[in-house]
Design a protein around this motif. Structure first.
Motif, PDB file in Angstrom:
ATOM      1  N   ASN A  65      36.988  25.350  39.539  1.00  0.00           N
ATOM      2  CA  ASN A  65      38.122  25.139  40.421  1.00  0.00           C
ATOM      3  C   ASN A  65      38.992  26.382  40.489  1.00  0.00           C
ATOM      4  N   PRO A  77      36.931  16.192  52.560  1.00  0.00           N
ATOM      5  CA  PRO A  77      36.158  16.201  51.320  1.00  0.00           C
ATOM      6  C   PRO A  77      34.809  16.857  51.522  1.00  0.00           C
ATOM      7  N   VAL A 131      42.715  25.941  48.747  1.00  0.00           N
ATOM      8  CA  VAL A 131      41.789  25.498  47.716  1.00  0.00           C
ATOM      9  C   VAL A 131      42.525  25.164  46.424  1.00  0.00           C
ATOM     10  N   VAL A 188      42.918  21.445  45.728  1.00  0.00           N
ATOM     11  CA  VAL A 188      41.663  20.706  45.566  1.00  0.00           C
ATOM     12  C   VAL A 188      41.208  20.837  44.123  1.00  0.00           C
ATOM     13  N   GLN A 189      40.770  19.740  43.552  1.00  0.00           N
ATOM     14  CA  GLN A 189      40.148  19.744  42.233  1.00  0.00           C
ATOM     15  C   GLN A 189      38.828  18.984  42.325  1.00  0.00           C
ATOM     16  N   GLY A 241      39.796  25.142  51.050  1.00  0.00           N
ATOM     17  CA  GLY A 241      39.266  24.021  50.294  1.00  0.00           C
ATOM     18  C   GLY A 241      38.076  23.359  50.931  1.00  0.00           C
ATOM     19  N   GLU A 244      42.373  15.878  46.290  1.00  0.00           N
ATOM     20  CA  GLU A 244      42.911  16.861  47.220  1.00  0.00           C
ATOM     21  C   GLU A 244      44.235  16.380  47.786  1.00  0.00           C
ATOM     22  N   GLN A 278      41.248  20.268  56.134  1.00  0.00           N
ATOM     23  CA  GLN A 278      39.964  20.283  55.466  1.00  0.00           C
ATOM     24  C   GLN A 278      39.704  18.905  54.912  1.00  0.00           C
ATOM     25  N   ARG A 289      36.367  14.313  44.010  1.00  0.00           N
ATOM     26  CA  ARG A 289      37.270  15.303  44.607  1.00  0.00           C
ATOM     27  C   ARG A 289      38.673  14.739  44.696  1.00  0.00           C
TER      28      ARG A 289
END
Length: 708
Positions: free
Chosen positions: A597, A697, A302, A305-306, A556, A295, A695, A293
Motif C-alpha cells: 500500500n 474498487p 492512492v 486506498v488500502q 487508486g 477506500e 476510481q 479493499r
C-alpha cells in the motif's frame, strides 16, 4: 487584473464590419403623414418630388451598434475568470518545480493548467524556463530552455503512485541556481512534508532570495488517507487522516470484496482541529475476512486506498492443553496462549474432555490453527481426520511438556524424531547453563527477528540428528539445538516448539518475541492462499520473489503491471517503501499474493510547517477555477436591446393604437425575459478533474481463497 478568454477569437474579426453596419442603420424611414380621406383633396396635396429617408437619432444608431457588437462578442465564446492573472517577471530565468506525487492527484488538472498559464506568460516574454518534476529525479534536464518546449513536456506529466524523494533534485538544482543569475523559482507543491520537502526548500532558499520564490498550493485539495487497518475481535478498525485542516472534513469509507462488491460503508466527519479519525466496521467475522479493499469514496488518491491480503484476515485458532487447567488458570499454558493470540485471532477452546474429543470438536469448527500444549501422542482414531485437515491448509502447533517428553510410542504429528525425556539446562545436577536463542533461520517465517538477550531456556525436548533437521529448523539455541522445528503436510504445517507454552521451562512466553513468533506461525494457515511449493520454499529453499501482479495508479485505480516494476522479496514486502521500482499494488500470483500500500504500517502524512519558508515568500492557490461563460449573458443582453429597438421604432413611426400595442407586447416580452433563469457558471476543466477523482474498487482481481 481580470482574465478574459475567447473560445473562438477569430469571430472578433467581424468587428471590422461595424462601420458598414453604422452606415446601414443610421437611416430610418420617413414618418407617414396623417391625411383625411378625400379622393380629390388627396390627389391635390400629393407631392411629386422624390422623398429621401430621414437620418436616425445618434442614440438609436449607438444602440444598434452596441447590439451588433454584443452578438459578435457572444459568437467568439468569451469567458471571464474573476481571479488575478498570472504575474511573472519577464527578466531572468524561471524555474518551475512540480510536485507530482499521489498527494497531488486530486488537483493535478488544475495544477497543470496553472503551470501552463505561467509557462505561456514566460513564452510571451521570451523568458528561459527550467521545468522540474519531483518524480523524475536526476533523469531530467536542469539547463534553461524555451518555454514552448517546457509546455510540451508539461502535457506528459502525470501524478505517480508514490511520494518521490525531493532530495534527489536538490543537489543538481543547487548547482544550476548558482550558475544562473537572476532566477525566479515557482514551486507548485502538494503541501506534504513527506519526501524531503524541507531539504529542497533549504536548497532553494540558500541561493534564491525569498522575494523571488513563489509557492503555489491549494489546501482544499489536500488528500485524505487511510491508515493500516486492524482486524480486531469485534470489528475491523481503521483510521482516516488528513494532513491539512482545510482538507475535506467529511466523506464515506467503503469496504468491498475482491470482486468489487460493497460489504459495508461508514460515513465520517472530522471535528474541529481533528487530524486523525478512527472508524470501525462492526461486521461478522466471515464478512470482515472477505474485505479486500478499503477506500474513501471520491478520495481521488492512492493514499485513500488500502488493499488487504491474507495477513489482515483474522484466523480462528483452537486451543487444547493436556492435564487439569483449573488448578492455577493464570499460570496455565492456555492463559499465555490466549493472551498471545487475542490481538490477531479468534480463540476457541474445545469443550471435549480428552484429546480425541477435543481434536474432533476443533476440526468440526473449521478452525485455521490448532494449538496443543503438552499433549502426548495423537489418538489413532482421529489421525486420518487430522491428516486431511492438515493437507487442506491447517496448521498444527504443538508445545512441549512432560507428557510429550515421556510418551513411549511414535507420533506421526511431530516434524522431527524426538529423543525420550527432556534436556535440563542449569541446576545442581548439570554443568550446562541456561541457553539463549541463537538465531532464526533466514528462509523461515521468523526471518528478520532479533534474538532477545533476556530470554533463557532452562529445559527443552531434543530432536534426533537426521539429514533433514537443518531444513526443518526455524529457530535454534546458541548451542545449535533446535527450538522450533516444522514440516509441511500438503497445504498445511506441523510445527513443534521444543519448550512449554508457560514459563515452566523458559521465560520465552513472557517476551515480545513469543508474540511475534506465534503471529507469524498462525499466518501460515490455509487462508494465506499459498501453495505447498511456496511454503516449502519459504521454509527451506532460496528466498522467494513476488513479481508485480496488478498495480495502483496515483488515483487508486487498478491497472496491469507496466513492465517497469520489479519483484519484491517475500520477507521484505512488509517494510518496502513504494517507489518507482515498487509501486503500490499486488505482488505475487493469482493464488498467492501480497499487498503493498501507499502507506506502510506506522506511516503518517505531515503538512508543510509554518517555518518551512521565511517571510517574503509569496503564496497563492491554484485550486478549482470558477470561470464564467459570458456568451449566454451577451446573447441575453442583445435580445433585450433588440426588444428596446423594436419598441423605439414603433413609438417613432406608428399610430397611437400601434404604439399602445407595441408597448404592451414589449412589456410582456420584457417580463418573460426577466423571469428566465440566469445562465449557469461553468467550472473550467471540471470534467477532466472529475475523471481523475473518480476510481472504483479493483476489478478483475484473482479470486481469493475462502477463509477457513
Amino acid at each position: 487584473m481580470w482574465q478574459l478568454a475567447f473560445a473562438t477569437p477569430w469571430a472578433l474579426a467581424a468587428l471590422v464590419a461595424l462601420p458598414a453596419i453604422w452606415w446601414l442603420i443610421r437611416f430610418t424611414p420617413p414618418r407617414p403623414r396623417t391625411v383625411a380621406f378625400a379622393p380629390l383633396r388627396l390627389l391635390e396635396t400629393l407631392r411629386r418630388d422624390e422623398e429621401k429617408p430621414q437620418t436616425s437619432p445618434w442614440w438609436l444608431t449607438a444602440l444598434r451598434l452596441l447590439l451588433a457588437a454584443l452578438v459578435i462578442f457572444a459568437l467568439s465564446g468569451p469567458s471571464w475568470d474573476p481571479r488575478p492573472g498570472i504575474e511573472t517577471s519577464a527578466r531572468g530565468t524561471l524555474v518551475v518545480i512540480v510536485d507530482d506525487s499521489w498527494a497531488a492527484a486530486r488537483g493535478f488538472a488544475q495544477k497543470r493548467a496553472a503551470v501552463d498559464a505561467r509557462l505561456e506568460a514566460a513564452d510571451r516574454n521570451n523568458q528561459p524556463v527550467v521545468l522540474l518534476s519531483a518524480s523524475a529525479g536526476t533523469d531530467q534536464g536542469f539547463s534553461p530552455g524555451r518555454a514552448s518546449d517546457a509546455r510540451d513536456r508539461l502535457r506528459s506529466l502525470a501524478p505517480v503512485a508514490w511520494i518521490p524523494d525531493r532530495g534527489d533534485i536538490a543537489i543538481p538544482l543547487t548547482r544550476m541556481l548558482r550558475a544562473t543569475p537572476d532566477v525566479t523559482v515557482a514551486w507548485y507543491g502538494d503541501g506534504l512534508l513527506n519526501g524531503n520537502a524541507r531539504e529542497l526548500a533549504a536548497a532553494i532558499l540558500s541561493i534564491v532570495p525569498p522575494d523571488r520564490v513563489l509557492i503555489h498550493r491549494d489546501q482544499s485539495l489536500s488528500p485524505l488517507v487511510i491508515g493500516t487497518p486492524t482486524n480486531g475481535a469485534e470489528a475491523l478498525g481503521v483510521s482516516v487522516q488528513r494532513a491539512d485542516l482545510q482538507a475535506p472534513a467529511s466523506g464515506i469509507l467503503r469496504a468491498s470484496d475482491v470482486r468489487g462488491r460493497t460489504i459495508g460503508t461508514q460515513s465520517f466527519e472530522f471535528g474541529p482541529n481533528q487530524r486523525d479519525l478512527p472508524i470501525r466496521f462492526e461486521l461478522p467475522l466471515e464478512l470482515r475476512n472477505d474485505v479486500f479493499r478499503l477506500e474513501i469514496a471520491d478520495g481521488g488518491t492512492v493514499g485513500g486506498v488500502q488493499l488487504l491480503d491474507d495477513r489482515f484476515r483474522r484466523r480462528t485458532v483452537g486451543l487444547f492443553a493436556g492435564g487439569n487447567e483449573s488448578e492455577q488458570p493464570l499460570l496455565s499454558p492456555l492463559f499465555f496462549l490466549g493472551e498471545a493470540l487475542a490481538p490477531f485471532a479468534d480463540v476457541r477452546q474445545s469443550t471435549g474432555t480428552g484429546t480425541l474429543q477435543a481434536l474432533r470438536d476443533l476440526i468440526e469448527q473449521r478452525v485455521s490453527v490448532i494449538v496443543l500444549a503438552d499433549v502426548g501422542a495423537v489418538p489413532g482414531e482421529v489421525q486420518p481426520q487430522l491428516e486431511r485437515w492438515l493437507r487442506g491448509g491447517g496448521v498444527l502447533i504443538r508445545f512441549a511438556g512432560t507428557r510429550l517428553a515421556t510418551q513411549q510410542r511414535s507420533d506421526p504429528f511431530v516434524p522431527v524424531t524426538l529423543r525420550p525425556g527432556a534436556r535440563t539446562l542449569g541446576g545442581n545436577l548439570t554443568w550446562e547453563q541456561p541457553q539463549r536463542i541463537g538465531r532464526f533461520a533466514p528462509t523461515g517465517p521468523f526471518a528478520g527477528l532479533t534474538s532477545p538477550a533476556d530470554v533463557l531456556i532452562n529445559r527443552q525436548i531434543l530432536a534426533e540428528p537426521e539429514p533433514t533437521l537443518p531444513q526443518k529448523t526455524w529457530a535454534e539455541l546458541a548451542d545449535g539445538t533446535p527450538l522450533v522445528t516444522a514440516e509441511a503436510r500438503g497445504e498445511g504445517w506441523v510445527v513443534l516448539v521444543h519448550v512449554t507454552a508457560d514459563p515452566d521451562w523458559s521465560n520465552l512466553p513472557l517476551s515480545f518475541t513469543f508474540l511475534e513468533m506465534i503471529r507469524r506461525t498462525v499466518a501460515l494457515s490455509a487462508s494465506t492462499g499459498a501453495t505447498q511449493d511456496d511454503r516449502i520454499q519459504r521454509a527451506s529453499g532460496p528466498e522467494p520473489q513476488l513479481p508485480p501482479l496488478r498495480l495502483l495508479d496515483a488515483t487508486g485505480a487498478s491497472q496491469p503491471s507496466d513492465g517497469l516494476a520489479k519483484p519484491i522479496a517475500t520477507r521484505l514486502i512488509a517494510t518496502t517503501t513504494p517507489s518507482r521500482d515498487h509501486p503500490p499494488g499486488l505482488y505475487g500470483r493469482d493464488d498467492a499474493f501480497r499487498a503493498l500500500n501507499a502507506l506502510k504500517p506506522g506511516d503518517t502524512i505531515e503538512p508543510w510547517p509554518a517555518d518551512l519558508f521565511p517571510p517574503g515568500v509569496s503564496y497563492s492557490s491554484f485550486g478549482q477555477r470558477e470561470v464564467i461563460a459570458m456568451k449566454p449573458w451577451l446573447l441575453a443582453a442583445a435580445a433585450l436591446l433588440l426588444l428596446i429597438d423594436s419598441l423605439i421604432v414603433l413609438l417613432l413611426g406608428g399610430s397611437g393604437r400601434m404604439r399602445r400595442r407595441a408597448a404592451a407586447a414589449t412589456a410582456a416580452a420584457l417580463g418573460i425575459f426577466l423571469l428566465l433563469p440566469a445562465p449557469e457558471a461553468y467550472a473550467q476543466a471540471r470534467e477532466e478533474a472529475q475523471l481523475q477523482l473518480r476510481q472504483g474498487p479493483l476489478r478483475g482481481q484473482p479470486s481469493q481463497p475462502a477463509p477457513r
